[in-house]
Design a protein around this motif. Structure first.
Motif, PDB file in Angstrom:
ATOM      1  N   PRO A 147       0.805  -1.223   0.000  1.00  0.00           N
ATOM      2  CA  PRO A 147       0.000   0.000   0.000  1.00  0.00           C
ATOM      3  C   PRO A 147       0.839   1.276   0.000  1.00  0.00           C
ATOM      4  O   PRO A 147       0.480   2.261  -0.651  1.00  0.00           O
ATOM      5  CB  PRO A 147      -0.821  -0.135   1.289  1.00  0.00           C
ATOM      6  CG  PRO A 147      -0.952  -1.600   1.499  1.00  0.00           C
ATOM      7  CD  PRO A 147       0.364  -2.165   1.061  1.00  0.00           C
ATOM      8  N   ALA A 148       1.960   1.271   0.719  1.00  0.00           N
ATOM      9  CA  ALA A 148       2.815   2.460   0.773  1.00  0.00           C
ATOM     10  C   ALA A 148       3.485   2.705  -0.574  1.00  0.00           C
ATOM     11  O   ALA A 148       3.560   3.844  -1.056  1.00  0.00           O
ATOM     12  CB  ALA A 148       3.871   2.313   1.868  1.00  0.00           C
ATOM     13  N   VAL A 149       3.976   1.622  -1.187  1.00  0.00           N
ATOM     14  CA  VAL A 149       4.654   1.766  -2.479  1.00  0.00           C
ATOM     15  C   VAL A 149       3.659   2.160  -3.573  1.00  0.00           C
ATOM     16  O   VAL A 149       3.906   3.081  -4.349  1.00  0.00           O
ATOM     17  CB  VAL A 149       5.384   0.464  -2.856  1.00  0.00           C
ATOM     18  CG1 VAL A 149       6.089   0.622  -4.204  1.00  0.00           C
ATOM     19  CG2 VAL A 149       6.399   0.078  -1.778  1.00  0.00           C
ATOM     20  N   GLU A 150       2.523   1.472  -3.607  1.00  0.00           N
ATOM     21  CA  GLU A 150       1.531   1.758  -4.646  1.00  0.00           C
ATOM     22  C   GLU A 150       0.981   3.175  -4.515  1.00  0.00           C
ATOM     23  O   GLU A 150       0.684   3.836  -5.516  1.00  0.00           O
ATOM     24  CB  GLU A 150       0.391   0.743  -4.578  1.00  0.00           C
ATOM     25  CG  GLU A 150      -0.610   0.877  -5.715  1.00  0.00           C
ATOM     26  CD  GLU A 150      -1.643  -0.227  -5.712  1.00  0.00           C
ATOM     27  OE1 GLU A 150      -2.472  -0.240  -6.651  1.00  0.00           O
ATOM     28  OE2 GLU A 150      -1.635  -1.072  -4.795  1.00  0.00           O
ATOM     29  N   ARG A 151       0.860   3.651  -3.282  1.00  0.00           N
ATOM     30  CA  ARG A 151       0.379   5.020  -3.064  1.00  0.00           C
ATOM     31  C   ARG A 151       1.314   6.037  -3.723  1.00  0.00           C
ATOM     32  O   ARG A 151       0.858   7.054  -4.247  1.00  0.00           O
ATOM     33  CB  ARG A 151       0.295   5.284  -1.560  1.00  0.00           C
ATOM     34  CG  ARG A 151       0.059   6.734  -1.167  1.00  0.00           C
ATOM     35  CD  ARG A 151      -0.005   6.893   0.338  1.00  0.00           C
ATOM     36  NE  ARG A 151       0.055   8.304   0.706  1.00  0.00           N
ATOM     37  CZ  ARG A 151       1.169   8.964   0.964  1.00  0.00           C
ATOM     38  NH1 ARG A 151       2.336   8.331   0.907  1.00  0.00           N
ATOM     39  NH2 ARG A 151       1.143  10.246   1.285  1.00  0.00           N
ATOM     40  N   LYS A 152       2.607   5.753  -3.712  1.00  0.00           N
ATOM     41  CA  LYS A 152       3.583   6.684  -4.272  1.00  0.00           C
ATOM     42  C   LYS A 152       3.757   6.534  -5.786  1.00  0.00           C
ATOM     43  O   LYS A 152       3.827   7.519  -6.510  1.00  0.00           O
ATOM     44  CB  LYS A 152       4.946   6.501  -3.592  1.00  0.00           C
ATOM     45  CG  LYS A 152       5.145   7.331  -2.337  1.00  0.00           C
ATOM     46  CD  LYS A 152       5.183   8.823  -2.655  1.00  0.00           C
ATOM     47  CE  LYS A 152       5.333   9.668  -1.408  1.00  0.00           C
ATOM     48  NZ  LYS A 152       6.689   9.575  -0.836  1.00  0.00           N
ATOM     49  N   VAL A 153       3.843   5.302  -6.283  1.00  0.00           N
ATOM     50  CA  VAL A 153       4.235   5.118  -7.683  1.00  0.00           C
ATOM     51  C   VAL A 153       3.070   4.755  -8.596  1.00  0.00           C
ATOM     52  O   VAL A 153       3.218   4.769  -9.827  1.00  0.00           O
ATOM     53  CB  VAL A 153       5.329   4.036  -7.808  1.00  0.00           C
ATOM     54  CG1 VAL A 153       6.520   4.384  -6.929  1.00  0.00           C
ATOM     55  CG2 VAL A 153       4.803   2.648  -7.474  1.00  0.00           C
TER      56      VAL A 153
END
Length: 253
Positions: A147-153
Motif C-alpha cells: 500500500p505504501a509503495v503503490e500510493r507513491k508510484v
C-alpha cells in the motif's frame, strides 16, 4: 558497532533525526522494527521537533529489508504474523506522525526498505539508490509494504516492481515514478539537500505542516486493519518450504 543493530535519535534546531543501523546491510529484525515504530511515535509527539529526518547509517545500503536470519527461524503462523506486523507498525507510525518526515536514502534498498522510503513525505536519494521488491522471489510477495509503495508510484509501476522481483530499478526510475523526490550525484550533495529542506521546514508553522500531513495521507485511514491483514498473508506464506529453501540457498551462495 553493535551486532544487533541500534536506533539513535537527536533533536537540534527543531529538527529531529532518527538513524537506524544493522551490520547486515541495515536490515531490520523484528525487535528493531518495533523499536523504530516506537521511536517515530515518540519523536512525532515531541514538541521540540518540528520536522523529522529518517536515515540509516553509512554510505552503503539504505536497508536490506527483513532479516533473513529471523525469517528462516519462524516456525508458526502467529510468529510469522508478529514479524511482519513490525513493518506494518513502522509504516503506520510514519503515516500517523503529525510531523513531515524526510527520508534520506543513500544506497540500494530492498523490500521493506522500499516501503519505508515510500512512506516518507519527501524522500531524497543518492544516484546509487536502486530499489527492488524481492518478496515474490522469496515466496511471500510485497503485501505489507504494497500500500505504501503503490500510493507513491501508482498501480502500474508497483506491478513492475512486484512482478519482476529479481531486477533492480534505478534511483532515476524511482524519481520518475514519484517514489524519490530528488536524486543527488554524490553523498555530500545528498546531505546538503536533506539538511537544507529540514532547516527550511523547521522554521515553518508546525500547525500548518500537521494539517498538510493529514491532506497528504487522506484515504489511508483503513491502514491499521489493511496492513494487519497483509501481515497475516505474509505470516502464512513465510512458513512454506519454498521460502525456507530460498533463504537457505541465498545464505549459502
Amino acid at each position: 558497532m553493535p551486532e544487533n543493530g541500534e536506533i539513535t535519535t537527536n533533536i537540534q534546531n527543531n529538527i529531529g533525526t532518527i538513524e537506524f543501523y544493522h551490520p547486515k546491510g541495515n536490515s531490520l529484525p523484528g525487535q528493531m522494527l518495533r523499536d523504530l515504530a516506537d521511536t517515530i511515535i515518540e519523536m512525532g509527539n515531541n514538541p521540540e521537533a518540528h520536522v523529522l529526518v529518517l536515515k540509516s547509517r553509512g554510505d552503503g545500503a539504505f536497508c536490506a529489508g527483513a532479516s533473513f536470519d529471523e525469517l528462516i527461524n519462524i516456525d508458526d503462523y502467529e510468529e510469522g504474523k508478529h514479524f511482519f506486523m513490525g513493518f506494518a507498525l513502522v509504516l503506520n507510525a510514519m503515516r500517523q506522525c503529525p510531523k513531515l518526515i524526510i527520508v534520506r536514502v543513500q544506497g540500494k534498498t530492498v523490500g521493506g526498505g522500499v516501503g519505508i522510503a515510500s512512506a516518507g513525505d519527501y524522500t531524497i536519494a543518492h544516484e546509487s539508490a536502486a530499489i527492488k521488491l524481492s518478496e515474490l522471489a522469496l515466496g511471500i510477495g510485497p503485501f505489507v509494504v504494497g500500500p505504501a509503495v503503490e500510493r507513491k508510484v501508482g498501480t502500474s509501476a508497483f506491478s513492475t516492481l512486484s512482478v519482476d522481483a529479481s531486477s533492480w530499478n534505478s534511483a532515476e526510475w524511482a524519481r520518475e515514478n514519484g517514489l524519490f523526490s530528488k536524486v543527488c550525484e554524490n553523498h555530500f550533495d545528498l546531505d546538503e539537500k536533506v539538511n537544507a529542506l529540514a532547516k527550511q521546514l523547521a522554521d515553518y508553522s508546525p500547525d500548518a505542516m500537521k494539517e498538510l500531513k493529514k491532506v497528504l495521507w487522506k484515504g489511508t485511514e483503513d491502514w491499521d486493519k489493511l496492513l494487519e491483514e497483509r501481515a497475516e498473508i505474509s505470516g502464512r506464506l513465510v512458513l512454506s518450504d519454498f521460502t525456507k529453501n530460498f533463504i537457505e540457498e541465498f545464505k549459502s551462495s
